[in-house]
Scaffold this motif. Structure first.
Motif, short mmCIF file in Angstrom:
data_model
loop_
_atom_site.label_atom_id
_atom_site.label_comp_id
_atom_site.label_asym_id
_atom_site.label_seq_id
_atom_site.Cartn_x
_atom_site.Cartn_y
_atom_site.Cartn_z
N GLY A 1 12.63 -0.40 6.03
CA GLY A 1 13.86 -0.43 5.25
C GLY A 1 14.61 -1.75 5.30
O GLY A 1 15.69 -1.88 4.75
N VAL A 2 14.05 -2.75 5.98
CA VAL A 2 14.69 -4.07 6.10
C VAL A 2 13.83 -5.10 5.36
O VAL A 2 12.62 -5.11 5.50
CB VAL A 2 14.84 -4.48 7.58
N THR A 3 14.48 -5.93 4.57
CA THR A 3 13.79 -7.00 3.86
C THR A 3 14.15 -8.32 4.52
O THR A 3 15.32 -8.60 4.77
CB THR A 3 14.18 -7.04 2.38
N ARG A 4 13.13 -9.12 4.81
CA ARG A 4 13.34 -10.45 5.38
C ARG A 4 12.63 -11.47 4.49
O ARG A 4 11.69 -11.14 3.79
CB ARG A 4 12.77 -10.52 6.80
N ARG A 5 13.11 -12.72 4.56
CA ARG A 5 12.59 -13.77 3.68
C ARG A 5 12.48 -15.08 4.45
O ARG A 5 13.27 -15.37 5.33
CB ARG A 5 13.53 -13.92 2.50
N VAL A 6 11.49 -15.87 4.03
CA VAL A 6 11.36 -17.26 4.49
C VAL A 6 11.27 -18.12 3.23
O VAL A 6 10.42 -17.88 2.37
CB VAL A 6 10.07 -17.48 5.32
N LEU A 7 12.17 -19.10 3.11
CA LEU A 7 12.13 -20.04 1.99
C LEU A 7 11.37 -21.29 2.42
O LEU A 7 11.65 -21.86 3.47
CB LEU A 7 13.55 -20.45 1.58
N LYS A 8 10.42 -21.71 1.61
CA LYS A 8 9.64 -22.90 1.97
C LYS A 8 10.53 -24.13 2.08
O LYS A 8 10.36 -24.93 2.99
CB LYS A 8 8.52 -23.14 0.96
N ASP A 9 11.48 -24.27 1.19
CA ASP A 9 12.37 -25.44 1.21
C ASP A 9 13.24 -25.51 2.47
O ASP A 9 13.77 -26.57 2.80
CB ASP A 9 13.27 -25.47 -0.02
N ALA A 10 13.41 -24.39 3.16
CA ALA A 10 14.23 -24.36 4.37
C ALA A 10 13.45 -24.76 5.62
O ALA A 10 14.02 -24.91 6.69
CB ALA A 10 14.84 -22.98 4.57
N LEU A 11 12.14 -24.94 5.48
CA LEU A 11 11.30 -25.31 6.62
C LEU A 11 11.22 -26.83 6.71
O LEU A 11 10.87 -27.49 5.74
CB LEU A 11 9.90 -24.70 6.46
N GLN B 1 8.96 -6.58 3.77
CA GLN B 1 9.73 -5.35 3.86
C GLN B 1 9.08 -4.45 4.90
O GLN B 1 7.91 -4.11 4.79
CB GLN B 1 9.72 -4.61 2.52
N GLU B 2 9.86 -4.09 5.90
CA GLU B 2 9.40 -3.20 6.96
C GLU B 2 10.57 -2.34 7.42
O GLU B 2 11.65 -2.87 7.66
CB GLU B 2 8.87 -3.98 8.16
N ALA C 1 19.39 -9.05 1.35
CA ALA C 1 19.53 -7.85 0.53
C ALA C 1 18.65 -8.06 -0.69
O ALA C 1 18.80 -9.03 -1.42
CB ALA C 1 20.98 -7.67 0.11
N LEU C 2 17.70 -7.18 -0.87
CA LEU C 2 16.81 -7.30 -2.02
C LEU C 2 17.17 -6.20 -3.00
O LEU C 2 16.95 -5.03 -2.75
CB LEU C 2 15.35 -7.17 -1.58
N SER D 1 0.85 -1.19 0.00
CA SER D 1 0.00 0.00 0.00
C SER D 1 0.89 1.24 0.00
O SER D 1 0.39 2.35 0.19
CB SER D 1 -0.92 0.00 1.22
N ASP D 2 2.17 1.05 -0.22
CA ASP D 2 3.14 2.15 -0.14
C ASP D 2 3.64 2.52 -1.53
O ASP D 2 4.48 1.84 -2.10
CB ASP D 2 4.32 1.72 0.74
N PRO D 3 3.13 3.64 -2.10
CA PRO D 3 3.58 4.04 -3.44
C PRO D 3 5.07 4.38 -3.49
O PRO D 3 5.65 4.42 -4.58
CB PRO D 3 2.75 5.28 -3.75
#
Length: 101
Positions: free
Chosen positions: A67-77, A64-65, A50-51, A4-6
């Motif tokens: 200024g920080v981007t975080r990720r979860v990979l399904k294969d890592a679960l 993304q919150e 880093a995106l 929702s952030d232009p």
């Protein structure tokens, strides 16, 4: 990509086969965020990344919150709980993506 952030550099990105862009009003985004939190979004094992414009082909959630981007990979679960949470969130996001607005 749900935003929702232009000001987000991905907000005006064009959807592709790998990435769907869904532009939401702030109230819509807040409602969706609440639903995802109820499904367990915060409990997933997020890792900072880093995106730099490239999103890979793997099944992943990015957040993304502040200024920080975080990720979860399904294969890592590897545990049932996080896998079920990831799948529930993924299903919800797909339903939102498929809805017409």
């Amino acid at each position: 990509m749900f935003s929702s952030d232009p000001e987000n550099p991905y907000f005006n990105r064009t959807s592709t086969e790998q990435v769907t862009v869904k532009r939401l009003r702030r109230a819509e985004y807040s409602e969706l965020e609440g639903e995802l939190n109820q499904l367990g979004l915060a409990g997933l094992p997020w890792k900072p990344v880093a995106l730099e414009g490239t999103i890979g082909p793997e099944r992943a959630l990015y957040l993304q919150e502040g200024g920080v981007t975080r990720r979860v990979l399904k294969d890592a679960l590897h545990e049932d709980g996080p896998l079920k949470v990831f799948s529930a969130i993924e299903r919800r996001l797909i339903r939102v993506t498929m809805s017409k607005q």
